[in-house]
Design an enzyme around this catalytic site. Structure first.
Site, mmCIF file in Angstrom:
data_model
loop_
_atom_site.group_PDB
_atom_site.id
_atom_site.type_symbol
_atom_site.label_atom_id
_atom_site.label_comp_id
_atom_site.label_asym_id
_atom_site.label_seq_id
_atom_site.Cartn_x
_atom_site.Cartn_y
_atom_site.Cartn_z
ATOM 1 N N ASP A 61 -6.484 -53.614 12.134
ATOM 2 C CA ASP A 61 -6.905 -52.702 12.985
ATOM 3 C C ASP A 61 -6.544 -51.531 11.771
ATOM 4 O OD1 ASP A 61 -6.734 -49.791 14.150
ATOM 5 O OD2 ASP A 61 -5.907 -50.597 16.138
ATOM 6 N N HIS A 116 -9.572 -51.916 15.865
ATOM 7 C CA HIS A 116 -9.599 -51.049 17.016
ATOM 8 C C HIS A 116 -11.125 -51.187 17.592
ATOM 9 C CE1 HIS A 116 -7.359 -47.385 17.725
ATOM 10 N NE2 HIS A 116 -8.552 -46.768 17.323
ATOM 11 N N SER A 173 -6.048 -46.237 22.334
ATOM 12 C CA SER A 173 -5.635 -45.669 21.514
ATOM 13 C C SER A 173 -5.752 -44.222 22.459
ATOM 14 C CB SER A 173 -7.601 -45.264 20.873
ATOM 15 O OG SER A 173 -6.619 -44.610 19.250
#
Length: 276
Positions: A221, A254, A145
């Site tokens: 995600d 995620h 991320s």
């Protein structure tokens, strides 16, 4: 560097060290996994950069990376994600301030006093690691991320420094998504030209080294279409002729469940590149 945690793990040691950072002007914690091979030889290093809200603990407790690091003989270094301490500027919310350093060198007050995570990752931390541990100067870098953004940017801006780079769910175009726009405005100011030096999509356009990029992205995600937008990197790489392997993984979100599912493949990828 003061060792503050020491735990046996897959024949090696999962440690955490504390040190004073001259670059950040504060005390920092960094996790170091030393596989069993480190008792007899110097090993290559994989640097892992974590995402928003994380410390050095998230990756070492959730990813299951130590098993694969021990298998391949790779030291794994996982630093914190921002400067810390009572005198360090902070903000309300999870996406700015402590835990959200974005791996840039801030130029705007009050952030510029401490938030120089780019210099910390690019120069100070590797120098400390190479001076204090049985490692070689063979380096790889990866992250998740915000940390995936950091890994791509650091690798693209430093040709020849890293043998390989990969990322999970990276913020590939921070200049074009809300997370990045908020952080870059605060840390770097309103001049969007200054943002380009920390934007992987922009950096690929003029990259001096065609270091292959490996990216895994979950298609479930929750941030895929609003904050991550991997298609922007694919388009930039195609236009620049930059090698990219972008794998859209069905059903994954995620979380660290996603990272744990594919971290073995990433470490194997880095291990191949790190061999002499």
């Amino acid at each position: 560097m003061e060792r503050i945690e020491h735990r046996a793990c897959f024949g090696g040691w999962q440690d955490v060290y504390r040190h004073e950072s001259a670059v950040l002007g504060c005390t920092m914690d960094v996790a170091v996994y030393l596989p069993p091979q480190a008792e007899k030889e110097r090993l290559p290093v994989l640097y892992w950069l974590s995402g928003l809200t994380c410390t050095e603990q998230n990756f070492i407790t959730k990813a299951g990376a130590q098993r694969y690091a021990a298998e391949h003989g790779v030291v794994v270094v996982a630093p914190d994600t921002s400067p810390r301490g009572d005198g360090v500027a902070d903000a309300d919310g999870y996406d700015l301030g402590k835990g959200a350093g974005f791996y840039v060198n801030a130029t705007q007050a009050p952030w510029s006093s401490h938030y120089r995570m780019y210099d910390y990752i690019e120069s100070e931390l590797p120098a400390l690691v190479e001076a204090n541990f049985p490692v070689t100067d063979a380096r790889a870098i990866s992250g998740h991320s915000m940390g995936g953004h950091g890994a791509l940017v650091v690798a693209l801006k430093n040709p020849g420094r890293y043998r390989s780079v990969s990322a999970f769910s990276p913020i590939v175009a921070p200049s074009q998504v809300p997370w990045g726009e908020k952080a870059f405005t605060a840390y770097l100011g309103d001049d969007r030209e200054a943002w380009k030096q920390y934007d992987a999509v922009e950096l690929v356009k003029g990259a001096q080294e065609k270091l292959p990029l490996l990216i895994d992205q979950g298609d479930a995600d929750e941030f895929l279409h609003t904050q991550l937008k991997p298609q922007l990197l694919r388009e930039a790489c195609e236009a620049a002729g930059h090698p990219l392997t972008l794998r859209l993984q069905p059903g994954y979100d995620h979380s660290y469940y996603f990272i744990a599912s594919f971290i073995g493949e990433h470490i194997a990828h880095h291990a191949r590149a790190l061999k002499p």
